[in-house]
Design a protein around this motif. Structure first.
Motif, PDB file in Angstrom:
ATOM      1  N   LEU A 106      -1.862   8.512   6.311  1.00 49.36           N
ATOM      2  CA  LEU A 106      -1.145   7.297   5.917  1.00 49.36           C
ATOM      3  C   LEU A 106      -0.230   6.825   7.040  1.00 49.36           C
ATOM      4  N   THR A 123       0.791  -1.232   0.000  1.00 48.37           N
ATOM      5  CA  THR A 123       0.000   0.000   0.000  1.00 48.37           C
ATOM      6  C   THR A 123       0.824   1.283   0.000  1.00 48.37           C
ATOM      7  N   ILE A 130       2.341   2.963  -3.564  1.00 43.15           N
ATOM      8  CA  ILE A 130       1.388   3.579  -4.487  1.00 43.15           C
ATOM      9  C   ILE A 130       0.841   4.881  -3.929  1.00 43.15           C
ATOM     10  N   VAL A 131       0.626   4.950  -2.619  1.00 39.06           N
ATOM     11  CA  VAL A 131       0.150   6.196  -2.023  1.00 39.06           C
ATOM     12  C   VAL A 131       1.232   7.266  -2.131  1.00 39.06           C
ATOM     13  N   MET A 191      -5.057   7.331  -0.294  1.00 37.44           N
ATOM     14  CA  MET A 191      -4.968   6.636  -1.571  1.00 37.44           C
ATOM     15  C   MET A 191      -6.061   7.152  -2.506  1.00 37.44           C
ATOM     16  N   LEU A 192      -7.260   7.252  -1.984  1.00 39.02           N
ATOM     17  CA  LEU A 192      -8.392   7.771  -2.752  1.00 39.02           C
ATOM     18  C   LEU A 192      -8.199   9.249  -3.078  1.00 39.02           C
ATOM     19  N   ALA A 243       1.336   8.533  -5.706  1.00 36.74           N
ATOM     20  CA  ALA A 243       0.200   9.421  -5.963  1.00 36.74           C
ATOM     21  C   ALA A 243       0.363  10.740  -5.219  1.00 36.74           C
ATOM     22  N   THR A 293      -5.454   4.458   5.605  1.00 34.96           N
ATOM     23  CA  THR A 293      -4.582   4.244   4.454  1.00 34.96           C
ATOM     24  C   THR A 293      -5.340   4.510   3.160  1.00 34.96           C
ATOM     25  N   PHE A 294      -6.591   4.053   3.102  1.00 39.97           N
ATOM     26  CA  PHE A 294      -7.380   4.225   1.877  1.00 39.97           C
ATOM     27  C   PHE A 294      -7.779   5.676   1.622  1.00 39.97           C
ATOM     28  N   GLY A 315      -5.192   9.795  -5.476  1.00 35.93           N
ATOM     29  CA  GLY A 315      -5.550   9.211  -6.772  1.00 35.93           C
ATOM     30  C   GLY A 315      -6.570  10.057  -7.511  1.00 35.93           C
ATOM     31  N   ARG A 369      -0.860   3.317   8.892  1.00 36.13           N
ATOM     32  CA  ARG A 369       0.110   2.217   8.762  1.00 36.13           C
ATOM     33  C   ARG A 369       0.636   1.785  10.122  1.00 36.13           C
TER      34      ARG A 369
END
Length: 123
Positions: A77, A49, A52-53, A108-109, A56, A104-105, A112, A81
């Motif tokens: 994040l 995870t 990619i975060v 990411m969202l 982004a 975390t999401f 992104g 984590r």
């Protein structure tokens, strides 16, 4: 700054797996050892995870994301984590693990979506 923090946090997660392997003599997979399995999943989930975060996040910063978004996303994040890894290593399951994934999401969202919106607006 966040890339540096997350690079350093990867070290203890990796070392915990290696130490457990040395103690148990398990060279591959988890050998049925629940402690090793939990450590492997904490390390694996982090590795799945965080990069990619951070990518982004870096792209968001490069395309003009506001400072508050970068700080909020990075903090989310980091807290996420830490919560996820701690509960996974110590207990396996629990509400903090789920909250860690949510935290975390969120970045990411957010990062992104920011990247997609910048790409959309550029064309």
């Amino acid at each position: 700054m966040f890339i540096g923090i997350f690079a350093l946090l990867q070290i203890p997660l990796t070392v915990m797996v290696g130490l457990r392997r040395a103690i148990t003599g398990i060279q591959f997979f988890d050998g049925g050892d629940q402690t090793l399995l939990r450590r492997m999943r904490a390390h694996g989930n982090y590795t799945e995870t965080v990069p990619i975060v951070l990518l982004a996040m870096a792209a968001s910063e490069a395309t003009g994301a506001p400072a508050w978004m970068l700080w909020a996303g990075g903090a989310s994040l980091l807290i996420g984590r830490l919560m996820h890894a701690a509960i996974l290593v110590l207990k396996g399951w629990g509400l903090p693990r789920a909250l860690g994934m949510i935290l975390t999401f969120v970045p990411m969202l957010g990062f992104g979506a920011w990247c997609l919106s910048r790409a959309w607006l550029a064309h």
